[in-house]
Design an enzyme around this catalytic site. Structure first.
Site, mmCIF file in Angstrom:
data_model
loop_
_atom_site.group_PDB
_atom_site.id
_atom_site.type_symbol
_atom_site.label_atom_id
_atom_site.label_comp_id
_atom_site.label_asym_id
_atom_site.label_seq_id
_atom_site.Cartn_x
_atom_site.Cartn_y
_atom_site.Cartn_z
ATOM 1 N N TYR A 142 0.821 -1.210 0.000
ATOM 2 C CA TYR A 142 0.000 0.000 0.000
ATOM 3 C C TYR A 142 0.862 1.271 0.000
ATOM 4 C CZ TYR A 142 -4.689 -1.923 0.813
ATOM 5 O OH TYR A 142 -5.904 -2.540 0.688
ATOM 6 N N LYS A 190 2.933 -15.278 2.807
ATOM 7 C CA LYS A 190 3.175 -16.025 1.567
ATOM 8 C C LYS A 190 4.681 -16.258 1.501
ATOM 9 C CE LYS A 190 1.638 -17.766 -2.349
ATOM 10 N NZ LYS A 190 0.708 -18.914 -2.412
ATOM 11 N N ASP A 222 -3.194 -18.215 0.823
ATOM 12 C CA ASP A 222 -4.208 -18.917 0.021
ATOM 13 C C ASP A 222 -4.893 -19.992 0.848
ATOM 14 O OD1 ASP A 222 -1.701 -20.129 0.041
ATOM 15 O OD2 ASP A 222 -1.766 -20.794 -2.044
ATOM 16 N N ASP A 246 -6.391 -6.869 4.334
ATOM 17 C CA ASP A 246 -7.514 -6.217 3.656
ATOM 18 C C ASP A 246 -8.450 -7.275 3.091
ATOM 19 O OD1 ASP A 246 -9.017 -4.132 2.386
ATOM 20 O OD2 ASP A 246 -8.041 -4.686 0.513
ATOM 21 N N ASP A 250 -12.309 -8.777 4.865
ATOM 22 C CA ASP A 250 -13.599 -8.732 4.164
ATOM 23 C C ASP A 250 -14.189 -10.135 4.057
ATOM 24 O OD1 ASP A 250 -13.519 -5.976 3.704
ATOM 25 O OD2 ASP A 250 -14.222 -6.198 1.632
HETATM 26 C C1 IPM Z 1 -10.345 -1.010 4.066
HETATM 27 C C2 IPM Z 1 -10.613 -0.486 2.679
HETATM 28 C C3 IPM Z 1 -9.456 0.405 2.258
HETATM 29 C C4 IPM Z 1 -8.201 -0.435 2.230
HETATM 30 C C5 IPM Z 1 -9.648 1.115 0.915
HETATM 31 C C6 IPM Z 1 -10.917 1.931 0.887
HETATM 32 C C7 IPM Z 1 -8.458 1.966 0.547
HETATM 33 O O1 IPM Z 1 -10.821 -1.525 1.800
HETATM 34 O O2 IPM Z 1 -10.261 -0.214 5.015
HETATM 35 O O3 IPM Z 1 -10.215 -2.223 4.210
HETATM 36 O O4 IPM Z 1 -7.924 -1.099 1.243
HETATM 37 O O5 IPM Z 1 -7.474 -0.426 3.224
HETATM 38 MG MG MG Z 2 -10.836 -3.427 2.662
#
Ligand code: IPM
Ligand code: MG
Length: 352
Positions: A142, A190, A222, A246, A250
């Site tokens: 990032y 990884k 993975d 990240d 999710d």
């Molecule tokens: C998160 C989001 C952010 C990230 C985006 C919006 C830049 O997905 O907070 O997880 O990737 O960190």
């Molecule tokens: Mg995210």
């Protein structure tokens, strides 16, 4: 006591859900005799539209002088569909993390009994799942340099870098979380491919002997992606780098049945930021239908982690449990009548 809270509603449903969290905090304050001074500031697309900068200096200074930051969401489709846009809302979020030194993102994943049937997974796999993802937030791909495009624009590159210090400080947090929980730490990397992952593994291995009662295991990302879905109950603390965190957080969030339920905290050097893990959900903006629970639970994390108000935090969580049991919930999880965002907020504020 009096506390200063910087409020960054951001984009999409951000302002609506933040409003509910403020209501609930104010009600908690009345009950326990605290005063919260909320000061709003711009972030994201809203800030680009207003002042041309997704994280204005004024917002940064407000965060620095506050006890905690309550954050809504950022992102706007007009930027998502324009890869050439020079200024993007997400840059605001990344700069906020970097400038505040928020190197750790903490995302607890736990299930609500009354919602287990909403999960896309089988109830027996989900019931009792309770783990936390600790994601490194200011390093890795990032932020690594160099990044960009070649002169002829035919090549693009990003760089993943980590220093030992960056890994050590977040791994320390991982071990400490594991010590407070079920003493199991899973490092996700990884290392079979990436040099940065091998440095992660090496560093955690060096630290492990100092935490004898913590059981550490290492998993390739993975494989971890698969195991989180197959056996969510086997995890306790997952520690991982920025981009893997990240993606995995999710993935982990759908286990519970709704993205609208999970809070997060970003902590590090300066003021901590508390925000729901979901995005700005532009399709619902202004409709008063978004689920405010993730933001309300983020406010509970704020009380606990930044202000050390544990009982107050528990009061919020109990009220959230009660609201679910009573069916005072928004359309994403409602079985019968769906309540509006503001109605859920009102109910919580009145039922603490
Ligand atoms: C998160 C989001 C952010 C990230 C985006 C919006 C830049 O997905 O907070 O997880 O990737 O960190
Ligand atoms: Mg995210």
């Amino acid at each position: 006591m009096t506390f200063k809270i910087a409020v960054l509603p951001g984009d999409g449903i951000g302002p609506e859900i933040i409003e509910q969290a403020k209501k609930v905090l104010t009600a908690v304050g009345a009950k326990f005799n605290h005063r919260f001074i909320f000061t709003d500031a711009l972030v994201g697309a809203a800030a680009i539209d207003a002042v041309g900068d997704p994280f204005p200096e004024e917002t940064f200074l407000l965060c620095m002088e506050s006890d905690a930051v309550l954050f809504g969401a950022i992102g706007d489709p007009k930027y998502d569909n324009d890869p050439k846009a020079k200024v993007r809302p997400e840059q605001g979020l990344l700069r906020m993390r970097k400038q505040l030194g928020l190197y750790a993102n903490i995302r607890p994943v736990s299930t609500f009994k009354s919602l287990i049937h909403k999960s896309p997974l089988r109830p027996d796999l989900v019931d009792g799942a309770d783990f936390v993802v600790i994601r490194e937030l200011t390093g890795g791909i990032y932020f690594g340099e160099p990044r960009g495009r070649s002169e002829d624009l035919k090549k693009a590159y990003d760089t993943c870098t980590y220093t030992k210090e960056e890994i050590e400080r977040i791994a320390k947090l991982g071990f400490e979380y594991a010590a407070k929980r079920n003493r199991r730490l899973t490092v996700v990397d990884k290392a079979n491919v990436l040099a940065t992952s091998r440095l992660w593994r090496e560093t955690v291995q060096e630290m492990a002997p100092a935490y004898k009662d913590i059981e550490v295991d290492y998993m390739f990302v993975d494989n971890a992606a698969m195991q989180i879905i197959q056996w969510p109950k086997k995890f306790d603390v997952i520690l991982t780098e920025n981009m893997f965190g990240d993606i995995l957080s999710d993935e982990a969030s759908v286990i519970t049945g709704s993205l609208g339920l999970l809070p997060s905290a970003s902590v590090g050097i300066h003021t901590s930021v508390f925000e729901p893990i979901h995005g700005s959900y532009p399709q619902a903006a202004g409709k008063n239908i978004a689920n405010p629970i993730a933001t309300v639970l983020s406010a509970a994390m704020l009380l606990e982690l930044s202000l050390n108000l544990k009982e107050e935090a528990r009061t919020i969580r109990d009220a959230v449990d009660k609201s679910m049991k009573a069916g005072i919930v928004t359309t994403d999880i409602a079985e019968g009548k769906a309540y509006k965002t503001s109605e859920v907020g009102d109910w919580l504020a009145e039922n603490l």
